[in-house]
Design an enzyme around this catalytic site. Structure first.
Site, mmCIF file in Angstrom:
data_model
loop_
_atom_site.group_PDB
_atom_site.id
_atom_site.type_symbol
_atom_site.label_atom_id
_atom_site.label_comp_id
_atom_site.label_asym_id
_atom_site.label_seq_id
_atom_site.Cartn_x
_atom_site.Cartn_y
_atom_site.Cartn_z
ATOM 1 N N ASP A 123 0.839 -1.201 0.000
ATOM 2 C CA ASP A 123 0.000 0.000 0.000
ATOM 3 C C ASP A 123 0.878 1.256 0.000
ATOM 4 O OD1 ASP A 123 -1.997 1.858 0.234
ATOM 5 O OD2 ASP A 123 -2.958 0.923 1.965
ATOM 6 N N ASP A 124 0.818 2.001 -1.076
ATOM 7 C CA ASP A 124 1.571 3.265 -1.216
ATOM 8 C C ASP A 124 3.084 3.044 -1.344
ATOM 9 O OD1 ASP A 124 -0.952 4.289 -0.825
ATOM 10 O OD2 ASP A 124 -0.440 5.552 0.883
ATOM 11 N N ASP A 135 -0.450 -0.682 -4.746
ATOM 12 C CA ASP A 135 -1.754 -0.170 -5.188
ATOM 13 C C ASP A 135 -1.677 1.199 -5.848
ATOM 14 O OD1 ASP A 135 -1.211 1.258 -2.828
ATOM 15 O OD2 ASP A 135 -3.327 1.385 -2.285
ATOM 16 N N ASN A 136 -0.625 1.932 -5.554
ATOM 17 C CA ASN A 136 -0.423 3.258 -6.174
ATOM 18 C C ASN A 136 0.966 3.736 -5.769
ATOM 19 O OD1 ASN A 136 -2.829 3.923 -3.795
ATOM 20 N ND2 ASN A 136 -0.801 4.809 -3.500
ATOM 21 N N LYS A 141 -5.528 -5.295 4.080
ATOM 22 C CA LYS A 141 -6.481 -4.214 3.856
ATOM 23 C C LYS A 141 -7.510 -4.612 2.799
ATOM 24 C CE LYS A 141 -6.305 0.541 2.088
ATOM 25 N NZ LYS A 141 -5.402 1.699 1.977
ATOM 26 N N ARG A 194 -7.777 -1.246 -5.980
ATOM 27 C CA ARG A 194 -8.101 -2.598 -5.508
ATOM 28 C C ARG A 194 -9.264 -3.187 -6.310
ATOM 29 N NH1 ARG A 194 -5.254 -2.809 -0.438
ATOM 30 N NH2 ARG A 194 -3.972 -0.954 -0.758
ATOM 31 N N CYS A 207 -6.162 4.152 -3.425
ATOM 32 C CA CYS A 207 -6.434 2.787 -2.933
ATOM 33 C C CYS A 207 -7.683 2.097 -3.465
ATOM 34 C CB CYS A 207 -6.557 2.821 -1.419
ATOM 35 S SG CYS A 207 -5.040 3.239 -0.578
ATOM 36 N N HIS A 261 -10.844 -2.367 1.914
ATOM 37 C CA HIS A 261 -11.129 -1.050 1.332
ATOM 38 C C HIS A 261 -12.028 -1.088 0.095
ATOM 39 C CE1 HIS A 261 -9.354 3.283 1.269
ATOM 40 N NE2 HIS A 261 -10.604 3.210 1.706
ATOM 41 N N LYS A 273 1.490 9.238 -5.445
ATOM 42 C CA LYS A 273 0.097 8.849 -5.149
ATOM 43 C C LYS A 273 -0.879 9.981 -5.433
ATOM 44 C CE LYS A 273 -2.814 7.610 -1.171
ATOM 45 N NZ LYS A 273 -2.824 6.983 0.168
ATOM 46 N N SER A 307 -8.378 1.785 5.286
ATOM 47 C CA SER A 307 -7.018 2.255 5.546
ATOM 48 C C SER A 307 -6.742 2.397 7.037
ATOM 49 C CB SER A 307 -6.776 3.608 4.872
ATOM 50 O OG SER A 307 -6.937 3.486 3.488
ATOM 51 N N HIS A 319 1.560 2.351 4.058
ATOM 52 C CA HIS A 319 0.613 3.468 4.186
ATOM 53 C C HIS A 319 0.757 4.045 5.595
ATOM 54 C CE1 HIS A 319 -3.257 5.542 4.480
ATOM 55 N NE2 HIS A 319 -3.503 5.305 3.206
HETATM 56 MG MG MG Z 1 -2.664 3.116 -1.320
#
Ligand code: MG
Length: 458
Positions: free
Chosen positions: A36-37, A283-284, A132, A80, A76, A134, A304, A157, A231
Site C-alpha cells: 500500500d503506497d 496499489d499506487n 487491507k 483494488r 487505494c 477497502h 500517489k 485504511s 501506508h
Molecule cells: Mg494506497
C-alpha cells in the site's frame, strides 16, 4: 509509426491454450501480494539506495521484474477494485470525486462484479483475503460476499477512524501512538481486536498467509495478501523498529520484504513453488506529501493521487521458479492483467458478458514473448486524464496528487516520450502531432466502449 489497435480480447482466446499446457494440466495457485503506497523507487531491485529488500531482490532475480508495470488507479479503493475485477474502476463505479471509500461511505464493490476469487471458484480454488480490504464494509461488498472463503485484516485504511484528540500533522505522524486509530481487525467479518495493534499487523498477516499455504498445499488456492503498509501511520514490529537507514518508512518496507521471504519459503517448503504464481506489486505510488513518512517514485514524476508516472507506475515482480524465465521486461503490463492471467493458468474461460481490460500475461511470463501493443488509460476518479500508447504518453488533464484543487486542461495535450524522458519533463507535442492524433483516436474508441457503473464513492 502507425500502431495497430489491438485490444485484449483478441489475444486472450488464443493464449488460453498456451497456459493450460504450461503447467501440465495442473491448476496453478495464485498469490497476489499488494503493498500500500509503495513507490517505484522503494525497493533495492528498483534502485533504492537505502531501503534493504533482499527477499524482493531475490524474487526479482529468480522471476520477472517489470520496468513498466501500472496500477489501474492513483489511489487505494479504485486500484483494488481494478485488480480484483480486471476492469477499469469506471466500469464498476468504484471511483469518483471522493476518491476512496471512507468509514462512513455507504457504497462498495457491487455484488454483480466478478472478482478474481469468484472467478476461480468453478475450479475449486480455496480463497483467502489477508490485509487491507477497502472495497466496502456493507453487505454485498465485503470479502466473504466477494468470493473469499476466509478473511483476516482491516476493513479500510489504517489512518481512518482516527482518535478525535489525535493531532494530525501536515506530513504524517513521525511518532504515531499505536492506539491512535480505532480501526478494527476483522476475522471472517467479526471484530477480533479494536483498535488493531498496528505494530504487529505485518507479522500477523504473514503468519496467516503461511498457515493458509501450508493448509492448502494439496488443492488449488488463491491468496490475496494486501498489506496495510507502508501506508501512514507507519508501524513495524520490534525486530524491525529503528533498523533501516530510511527511518520508520524503511523499517515498514523492510518488514514487508521479510514477509515476502516468508511467503516464498512457505511455498518452496510445501513443494508447490513450481505451480504457484506469485505477483508482487503496489496499489499506487508513494504518498509524497507525507515527507519522510512517504516513499519515493525514483525518477518518476509526482506520486500517489496523480496520473503522472509516479502515481501509477509501480514495482511489479512475477515469480514461479522453474516456469518463469528470470529477467527484466519493459513490456507494458498492469494489475488488470492478473485476473485474465490467473484464469488462464486455472484453465477457466473469462466470465461471459464481462468486459475485461487486462490481457493474459502467460506468453510473456513463460515464453518471453512480446505482448501485443495496447494502450493504457490513466484515470483520476471518473475522469480520463492521460493515455499511453507505446512509448508515448499524452496528458489531457494534469493535477498534482494532492494540493492542487483543480486540474489543468491541455489542448493540445502534453506529450512525453517515456523512453527518452521517463520523468515527463520535455513536452514534445508541437513536433509530434501525428502521434497525438493517433492517441486521440485510441481514446475516442475507448470512451465509446465504456459504460460507467453506478458511482459507489459518493
Ligand atoms: Mg494506497
Amino acid at each position: 509509426m502507425k500502431m495497430p489497435l489491438l485490444f485484449h480480447t483478441v489475444p486472450l482466446v488464443v493464449l488460453m491454450a498456451v497456459c493450460a499446457t504450461a503447467v501440465g494440466g495442473e491448476a496453478v495457485n495464485v498469490v497476489v501480494i499488494f503493498a500500500d503506497d509503495l513507490g517505484y523507487g522503494d525497493l533495492g531491485c528498483y534502485g533504492s539506495p537505502t531501503i534493504r529488500t533482499p527477499q524482493l531482490d531475490r524474487m526479482a532475480a529468480e522471476g520477472l521484474r517489470f520496468t513498466d508495470f501500472y496500477s489501474a488507479a492513483e489511489v487505494c479503493t479504485p486500484s483494488r477494485a481494478a485488480l480484483l475485477t480486471g476492469r477499469y474502476p469506471i466500469r464498476s463505479g468504484m471511483c469518483g470525486h471522493r476518491r476512496v471509500l471512507f468509514a462512513d461511505s455507504p457504497g462498495g464493490l457491487p455484488p454483480a462484479e466478478i472478482t478474481l476469487a469468484e472467478a476461480l471458484k468453478p475450479r475449486g480454488y480455496a480463497t483467502m483475503h489477508i490485509g487491507k480490504w477497502h472495497l466496502g464494509i456493507h453487505a454485498g461488498g465485503r470479502p466473504l460476499d466477494q468470493g473469499f472463503d476466509r478473511s483476516f485484516g482491516l476493513p479500510y485504511s489504517n489512518d481512518m477512524d482516527a482518535r478525535p484528540d489525535l493531532p494530525r500533522g501536515a506530513s504524517g505522524w513521525p511518532d504515531p501512538p499505536h492506539d491512535g486509530w480505532n480501526v478494527p481487525l476483522l476475522r471472517d467479518g467479526q471484530v477480533v481486536e479494536q483498535p488493531a495493534d498496528q505494530t504487529t499487523l505485518t507479522r500477523r498477516y504473514t503468519e496467516a498467509a503461511v498457515g493458509f499455504i501450508r493448509e492448502h498445499k494439496d488443492r488449488p488456492f488463491f491468496l490475496y495478501l494486501a498489506h496495510t503498509f507502508p501506508h501512514v501511520p507507519l508501524f513495524a514490529s520490534a525486530a524491525f523498529q529503528g533498523q533501516s537507514r530510511a527511518g520508520i518508512y524503511g523499517d515498514a518496507v523492510e518488514e514487508l520484504d521479510w514477509s515476502v521471504g516468508q511467503v516464498l519459503s512457505a511455498l518452496s517448503n510445501a513443494g508447490i513453488a513450481e505451480r504457484t504464481l506469485v505477483f508482487f506489486t503496489s496499489d499506487n505510488g508513494p504518498w509524497l506529501i507525507m515527507g519522510d513518512q512517504g516513499g519515493s517514485a525514483g525518477l518518476l514524476r509526482d506520486g500517489k493521487g496523480s496520473t503522472w508516472e509516479g502515481g501509477m507506475r509501480v514495482p511489479g515482480i512475477a515469480w514461479m521458479p522453474g516456469r518463469i524465465r528470470p529477467g527484466v521486461t519493459s513490456e507494458l503490463a498492469h494489475t488488470m492483467d492478473l485476473l485474465p492471467t490467473a484464469l488462464a493458468l486455472a484453465g477457466i474461460a473469462p466470465p461471459d458478458g464481462v468486459t475485461l481490460d487486462g490481457a493474459d500475461l502467460s506468453p510473456l511470463l513463460f515464453e518471453s514473448q512480446a505482448l501485443p501493443p495496447r494502450p493504457f488509460f490513466y484515470y483520476r476518479g471518473d475522469q480520463l486524464f492521460a493515455c499511453r500508447l507505446g512509448p508515448w504518453k499524452a496528458h489531457f488533464l494534469t493535477q498534482t496528487g494532492y494540493g492542487q484543487p483543480q486540474p489543468e486542461q491541455h489542448d493540445p495535450p502534453l506529450l512525453f516520450h517515456l523512453g527518452r524522458d521517463p520523468s515527463e519533463k520535455r513536452n514534445v507535442a508541437a513536433s509530434h502531432s501525428d502521434v497525438l492524433t493517433q492517441i486521440q483516436e485510441v481514446v475516442q474508441a475507448h470512451r465509446q466502449g465504456v459504460v460507467p457503473g453506478a458511482p459507489q464513492l459518493q
